[in-house]
Design an enzyme around this catalytic site. Structure first.
Site, PDB file in Angstrom:
ATOM      1  N   TYR A 170      40.077  41.650  34.851  1.00  0.00           N
ATOM      2  CA  TYR A 170      40.078  42.816  35.738  1.00  0.00           C
ATOM      3  C   TYR A 170      41.486  43.064  36.288  1.00  0.00           C
ATOM      4  O   TYR A 170      41.965  44.203  36.323  1.00  0.00           O
ATOM      5  CB  TYR A 170      39.088  42.579  36.875  1.00  0.00           C
ATOM      6  CG  TYR A 170      38.892  43.744  37.810  1.00  0.00           C
ATOM      7  CD1 TYR A 170      38.084  44.829  37.459  1.00  0.00           C
ATOM      8  CD2 TYR A 170      39.489  43.762  39.074  1.00  0.00           C
ATOM      9  CE1 TYR A 170      37.890  45.891  38.331  1.00  0.00           C
ATOM     10  CE2 TYR A 170      39.295  44.816  39.953  1.00  0.00           C
ATOM     11  CZ  TYR A 170      38.498  45.877  39.573  1.00  0.00           C
ATOM     12  OH  TYR A 170      38.306  46.935  40.440  1.00  0.00           O
ATOM     13  N   SER A 213      44.055  48.716  41.943  1.00  0.00           N
ATOM     14  CA  SER A 213      43.486  47.658  42.774  1.00  0.00           C
ATOM     15  C   SER A 213      44.589  46.735  43.262  1.00  0.00           C
ATOM     16  O   SER A 213      45.619  46.565  42.596  1.00  0.00           O
ATOM     17  CB  SER A 213      42.458  46.845  41.987  1.00  0.00           C
ATOM     18  OG  SER A 213      42.065  45.677  42.680  1.00  0.00           O
TER      19      SER A 213
END
Length: 319
Positions: A228, A215
């Protein structure tokens, strides 16, 4: 001398005035989202919406675009078998469709979104390939071992592993990020990738590949997604380290690091108001659609395309 400097100053001011007028014209024009694909993609603002975890693609508005009708397969993955976690929706579904279009049989892993998984299975079968659907929790080692074993039993082999399943929930204040929340994110996003790779690697051979979904948050961080971001940065490091470890076996390991993508992951995390603006802050001023991300996975999976690429993280972040 005074006359010459006055002339120079006048030139400076004229250029300044000309630029100011052009800036005013530019600011009055619509600075719409970039559309450079085979078809036009939705742009913010989207309808305000919020979903319960793990998210349901069937009710997402607008529906994510995953089928890539203008993408033509050419046998890049002919005869291969791919196992894709989080394959019921979002990027995982789009990857499953394109892998099938390139000739691969598919096994997908999902948590409990049976209806979404059925849509993926039907889409793969429309491409003329077989699709095995497996329900379970990738944070559990025993499940990952069973999923790999079922795939090998069903198809006789395994060539490609796509680690894609993820858990994401924002926490605006670091002080509010609980150990339970942190643990769930780490167990899903890091342990899940580790367990799947560990179970799969003995079945992979020369020319096969592991592709991890990282990501942009693992590159830049995100103030409300500390846990995250940590896991996605860990996935990038895991990718590079594992690639080095598996080099002698001819197994390539790479990652794709997407920016904002229109999938159920985000409406099941963000508040409805934030969902409506999702993706508007990147240079292209819109989120990617899953079908725009999936070709990168084909590229990294195919030995015809990426035989000299391993240990890389490919950002696709909208500029």
């Amino acid at each position: 001398m005074a006359r010459q400097t006055a002339k120079t100053t006048a030139k400076h001011r004229k250029v300044q005035q000309d630029v100011a007028q052009q800036d005013k014209k530019s600011s009055s024009r619509s600075s719409g989202a970039m559309q450079a694909g085979a078809r036009r993609y939705p742009v913010p603002p989207f309808p305000k919406q919020h979903q319960s975890k793990p998210g349901d693609e069937r009710i997402l508005d607008p529906a994510p675009m995953y089928d890539a009708p203008y993408y033509h397969g050419s046998g890049k993955l002919g005869g291969k078998v791919a196992l894709i976690t989080g394959g019921d929706s979002g990027i995982g579904r789009a990857v499953a469709v394109l892998f099938a279009r390139e000739g691969a049989d598919i096994a997908i892993v999902h948590l409990e979104e049976k209806a979404d998984a059925d849509v993926t299975r039907e889409a793969v079968e429309r491409e003329g390939r077989r699709c095995l659907v497996i329900e379970g929790d990738v944070s559990k080692r025993s499940f990952c071992e069973r999923a790999v074993a079922r795939t090998v039993k069903e198809f006789g082999k395994l060539n490609l592993l796509v680690n894609n399943a993820a858990f994401q929930v924002h926490s605006a204040r670091f002080e509010d990020l609980t150990e339970e929340h942190f643990d769930l994110t780490v167990k899903t996003n890091l342990y899940g990738y580790f367990h799947m790779a560990k179970a799969a690697v003995s079945h992979l051979g020369n020319g096969d590949a592991i592709i991890n979904t990282g990501s942009v948050t693992g590159i830049k961080g995100s103030r409300a997604l500390i846990d995250y971001s940590l896991t996605k940065g860990g996935i990038h490091a895991f990718t590079r380290a594992l690639a080095s470890n598996l080099l002698r076996q001819g197994i390539r390991v790479n990652a794709v690091a997407p920016g904002p993508v229109w999938t159920p992951l985000n409406p099941s995390d963000k508040e409805a108001e934030d969902v409506s603006k999702f993706g508007s802050d990147v240079p292209m001023k819109r989120p990617a659609q899953p079908e725009e991300i999936a070709p990168a996975y084909v590229f990294l999976a195919s030995p015809q395309c990426s035989s000299y690429i391993t240990g890389e993280v490919l950002p696709i972040v909208g500029g």
